[in-house]
Design a protein around this motif. Structure first.
Motif, PDB file in Angstrom:
ATOM      1  N   LEU A 151       0.481  -1.245  -0.058  1.00  0.00           N
ATOM      2  CA  LEU A 151      -0.168  -0.060  -0.036  1.00  0.00           C
ATOM      3  C   LEU A 151       0.727   1.420   0.195  1.00  0.00           C
ATOM      4  N   LEU A 152       1.576   0.991   0.482  1.00  0.00           N
ATOM      5  CA  LEU A 152       2.646   2.474   0.871  1.00  0.00           C
ATOM      6  C   LEU A 152       3.649   3.117  -0.428  1.00  0.00           C
ATOM      7  N   ALA A 153       4.002   1.715  -1.143  1.00  0.00           N
ATOM      8  CA  ALA A 153       4.491   1.480  -2.139  1.00  0.00           C
ATOM      9  C   ALA A 153       3.409   2.157  -3.556  1.00  0.00           C
ATOM     10  N   ASN A 154       2.714   1.943  -3.488  1.00  0.00           N
ATOM     11  CA  ASN A 154       1.810   1.988  -4.171  1.00  0.00           C
ATOM     12  C   ASN A 154       1.253   3.557  -4.066  1.00  0.00           C
ATOM     13  N   ALA A 155       1.114   4.254  -2.589  1.00  0.00           N
ATOM     14  CA  ALA A 155       0.787   5.957  -2.129  1.00  0.00           C
ATOM     15  C   ALA A 155       1.979   6.080  -2.716  1.00  0.00           C
ATOM     16  N   PHE A 156       3.251   5.903  -2.010  1.00  0.00           N
ATOM     17  CA  PHE A 156       4.311   6.819  -2.395  1.00  0.00           C
ATOM     18  C   PHE A 156       5.286   7.302  -3.721  1.00  0.00           C
ATOM     19  N   TYR A 157       4.977   5.812  -4.676  1.00  0.00           N
ATOM     20  CA  TYR A 157       5.577   5.655  -5.662  1.00  0.00           C
ATOM     21  C   TYR A 157       5.884   7.196  -6.639  1.00  0.00           C
ATOM     22  N   ARG A 158       4.036   7.245  -6.521  1.00  0.00           N
ATOM     23  CA  ARG A 158       4.110   9.456  -8.170  1.00  0.00           C
ATOM     24  C   ARG A 158       4.155  10.404  -7.410  1.00  0.00           C
ATOM     25  N   ASP A 159       4.359   9.784  -5.934  1.00  0.00           N
ATOM     26  CA  ASP A 159       4.609  11.807  -5.480  1.00  0.00           C
ATOM     27  C   ASP A 159       4.555  11.429  -4.253  1.00  0.00           C
ATOM     28  N   SER A 160       5.809  11.782  -3.395  1.00  0.00           N
ATOM     29  CA  SER A 160       6.142  11.613  -2.375  1.00  0.00           C
ATOM     30  C   SER A 160       4.749  12.743  -0.899  1.00  0.00           C
ATOM     31  N   ASP A 161       4.434  13.554  -2.163  1.00  0.00           N
ATOM     32  CA  ASP A 161       3.733  14.016  -1.175  1.00  0.00           C
ATOM     33  C   ASP A 161       1.889  13.989  -1.151  1.00  0.00           C
ATOM     34  N   ILE A 162       2.042  12.808  -0.573  1.00  0.00           N
ATOM     35  CA  ILE A 162       0.232  12.481  -1.237  1.00  0.00           C
ATOM     36  C   ILE A 162      -0.665  12.874  -0.701  1.00  0.00           C
ATOM     37  N   PHE A 163       0.165  13.364   1.342  1.00  0.00           N
ATOM     38  CA  PHE A 163      -1.096  14.086   2.083  1.00  0.00           C
ATOM     39  C   PHE A 163      -1.930  15.636   1.890  1.00  0.00           C
ATOM     40  N   LEU A 196       7.481   1.279  12.143  1.00  0.00           N
ATOM     41  CA  LEU A 196       8.565   1.416  12.118  1.00  0.00           C
ATOM     42  C   LEU A 196       8.855   1.723  10.722  1.00  0.00           C
ATOM     43  N   THR A 197       8.191   0.663  10.125  1.00  0.00           N
ATOM     44  CA  THR A 197       8.353  -0.003   8.313  1.00  0.00           C
ATOM     45  C   THR A 197       7.867   1.733   7.633  1.00  0.00           C
ATOM     46  N   SER A 198       6.727   1.792   8.207  1.00  0.00           N
ATOM     47  CA  SER A 198       6.289   2.970   7.206  1.00  0.00           C
ATOM     48  C   SER A 198       6.849   4.388   7.275  1.00  0.00           C
ATOM     49  N   MET A 199       7.472   4.304   8.505  1.00  0.00           N
ATOM     50  CA  MET A 199       8.260   5.923   8.618  1.00  0.00           C
ATOM     51  C   MET A 199       9.073   5.558   7.746  1.00  0.00           C
ATOM     52  N   VAL A 200      10.202   4.633   7.646  1.00  0.00           N
ATOM     53  CA  VAL A 200      11.715   4.187   6.567  1.00  0.00           C
ATOM     54  C   VAL A 200      11.376   4.815   4.988  1.00  0.00           C
ATOM     55  N   MET A 201       9.976   4.100   4.773  1.00  0.00           N
ATOM     56  CA  MET A 201       9.100   4.101   3.377  1.00  0.00           C
ATOM     57  C   MET A 201       9.007   5.895   2.979  1.00  0.00           C
ATOM     58  N   TYR A 202       8.608   6.257   3.780  1.00  0.00           N
ATOM     59  CA  TYR A 202       8.299   7.297   3.852  1.00  0.00           C
ATOM     60  C   TYR A 202       9.419   8.469   3.789  1.00  0.00           C
ATOM     61  N   LEU A 203      10.311   8.389   4.551  1.00  0.00           N
ATOM     62  CA  LEU A 203      11.352   9.171   4.742  1.00  0.00           C
ATOM     63  C   LEU A 203      12.871   9.042   2.906  1.00  0.00           C
ATOM     64  N   SER A 204      12.594   6.841   2.745  1.00  0.00           N
ATOM     65  CA  SER A 204      13.064   6.976   1.517  1.00  0.00           C
ATOM     66  C   SER A 204      12.650   7.294   0.146  1.00  0.00           C
ATOM     67  N   VAL A 205      11.631   7.952   0.193  1.00  0.00           N
ATOM     68  CA  VAL A 205      10.570   8.280  -1.485  1.00  0.00           C
ATOM     69  C   VAL A 205      11.291  10.268  -0.824  1.00  0.00           C
ATOM     70  N   ALA A 206      12.368  10.496  -0.254  1.00  0.00           N
ATOM     71  CA  ALA A 206      12.156  11.952   0.237  1.00  0.00           C
ATOM     72  C   ALA A 206      11.189  12.639   0.524  1.00  0.00           C
ATOM     73  N   GLY A 207      11.075  11.629   1.838  1.00  0.00           N
ATOM     74  CA  GLY A 207       9.437  12.834   2.824  1.00  0.00           C
ATOM     75  C   GLY A 207       9.901  13.678   3.095  1.00  0.00           C
ATOM     76  N   SER A 208       9.796  15.003   3.974  1.00  0.00           N
ATOM     77  CA  SER A 208      10.145  15.342   4.637  1.00  0.00           C
ATOM     78  C   SER A 208      10.578  15.152   6.380  1.00  0.00           C
ATOM     79  N   ILE A 209      11.984  15.994   6.206  1.00  0.00           N
ATOM     80  CA  ILE A 209      12.422  14.867   7.850  1.00  0.00           C
ATOM     81  C   ILE A 209      11.490  15.261   8.852  1.00  0.00           C
ATOM     82  N   LYS A 210      12.097  17.311   8.444  1.00  0.00           N
ATOM     83  CA  LYS A 210      11.243  17.755   9.152  1.00  0.00           C
ATOM     84  C   LYS A 210      10.196  17.439   9.838  1.00  0.00           C
TER      85      LYS A 210
END
Length: 405
Positions: A151-163, A196-210
């Motif tokens: 689900l997370l790979a599907n959500a983030f692979y196009r756009d990390s700013d999905i929120f 923890l897995t979700s957090m790492v996947m979000y950061l790996s797609v250039a998510g906002s560290i801040k």
């Protein structure tokens, strides 16, 4: 002679690269072999697991009046099923998992509902985590790892700013439902692993560290304040007990602190060289979960520091190869899948080994590929199949070699 020269060149090309061709119209796609190092590492872990289960499970099997090798034989049967799952996902184009993510997540949700709200759910050691269908018993919460990763790979692979859009609803509502149902079983350790897995996947797609740090700090602060005020009401009794026993195992040496004390004694008895394979004393009557949650302690006693170092080295190599596979993937979806699978299995191994050595409070997380448990082994091997699939380099050939027949 031109035909023979061209044919010989094709044979040398195929033999050198050991490749597989897939033809789609006029496009020739070259697939390299899967990652050999990763396959060897997983093979070693599985073999070590079978040997450890045979050694640690034999006393309990005899106490139950069964064949001493019954646990090892059952695990071997699960291994066969997992091997076919690995082969299937290794050959399947992993990009098809984009369409499978949401349906598979809802299937897992249905299984979790059956566990929590129907008589099919089985209670073991105070937790309702298993479904019993005749002779078949499996744990749906293990499948949530794979479902959340897809689900997370599907959500983030196009756009990390999905929120910033409403697209997140389709992917994150199933995740929230799964987390709630898993927490209700209760299975807090799996919830932590998913987070923890979700957090790492979000950061790996250039998510906002801040953004992630701010959210983590706020969440930890709220959780700490809530725990101090309402901890005993929110957490189940045995979960509070595990935290207290972790801080002071000797407060209840013959009750809640018994397992961890015996685990530490196994580590101490093993020393550097170990007492020898099959010679563990703790597994005889002192370490009740020696073939499941505390199998790493039995390995430490029998194989010593060297055996522990080998296990840790194998998992470290697994993580290293997984990260390399992710960095070499040709698309963002493959990168995210590889990161999620690698870190999910790696974190699970770290949690289990940390519990056995009393680094963190006791949890019900098995050691991947090694602990006795069919669902864990099958799901882990299927995820490894996807990781091996991603490791195959997909290269479009600019020029096709023509074959004359």
């Amino acid at each position: 002679m031109p035909y023979r020269k061209n044919n010989n060149r094709n044979k040398r090309y195929n033999r050198y690269n050991n490749i597989e061709h897939q033809h789609s119209g006029n496009t020739d796609v070259v697939l390299s072999p899967p990652d050999t190092t990763l396959m060897v590492v997983v093979a070693f872990l599985v073999v070590i697991g079978l040997m450890a289960i045979f050694s640690a499970g034999a006393p309990k099997a005899m106490d139950l009046g069964q064949n001493p090798a019954s646990f090892a034989l059952k695990q071997f049967a699960y291994l066969i099923v997992g091997f076919f799952g690995l082969k299937y996902f290794m050959k399947l184009d992993y990009k098809k998992l984009k369409d499978w993510a949401v349906p598979f997540a809802w299937f897992v949700i249905i299984m979790l509902v059956l566990v929590d709200f129907t008589p099919l759910g089985v209670v073991v050691n105070g937790a309702r985590r298993w479904i019993m269908l005749g002779p078949i018993q499996f744990q749906p919460s293990e499948m949530t790892k794979f479902a959340v990763i897809m689900l997370l790979a599907n959500a983030f692979y196009r756009d990390s700013d999905i929120f910033s859009s409403t697209k997140w609803v389709r992917y994150f509502i199933p995740i929230l439902i799964m987390v709630f149902l898993v927490f209700k079983q209760p299975n807090l350790s799996m919830v932590i692993l998913l987070f923890l897995t979700s957090m790492v996947m979000y950061l790996s797609v250039a998510g906002s560290i801040k953004y992630m740090l701010a959210t983590a700090v706020a969440g930890i602060s709220m959780a700490a304040a809530t725990f101090l005020m309402f901890g005993k009401k929110l957490l189940h009794g045995y979960q509070m007990q595990r935290i207290q026993i972790w801080l002071n195992p000797n407060s209840d040496p013959y009750g809640a602190g018994y397992n961890i004390i015996q685990s530490l004694l196994a580590f101490a008895a093993g020393g550097f060289w170990g007492v020898g394979y099959g010679n563990s004393k703790q597994k005889l009557a002192w370490l009740p979960e020696g073939h499941t949650d505390f199998i790493f302690a039995v390995i430490a006693e029998e194989l010593g520091f060297l055996g522990c170092f080998l296990i840790i080295g194998l998992f470290w190599t697994f993580i290293h190869r997984g990260i390399i596979i992710s960095s070499r993937a040709n698309d963002m979806f493959g990168k995210l899948l590889a990161v999620g699978i690698t870190l999910s299995i790696g974190l699970q191994a770290f949690i289990n080994m940390s519990v056995s050595s009393s680094l963190i409070p006791a949890t019900g997380v098995p050691l991947p590929f090694i602990s006795y448990g069919g669902t864990s082994l099958i799901v882990s091997l299927c995820m490894v199949g996807v990781l091996l699939n991603i490791s195959k380099k997909r290269i479009k050939r600019i020029r096709n070699y023509e074959r004359n027949y």
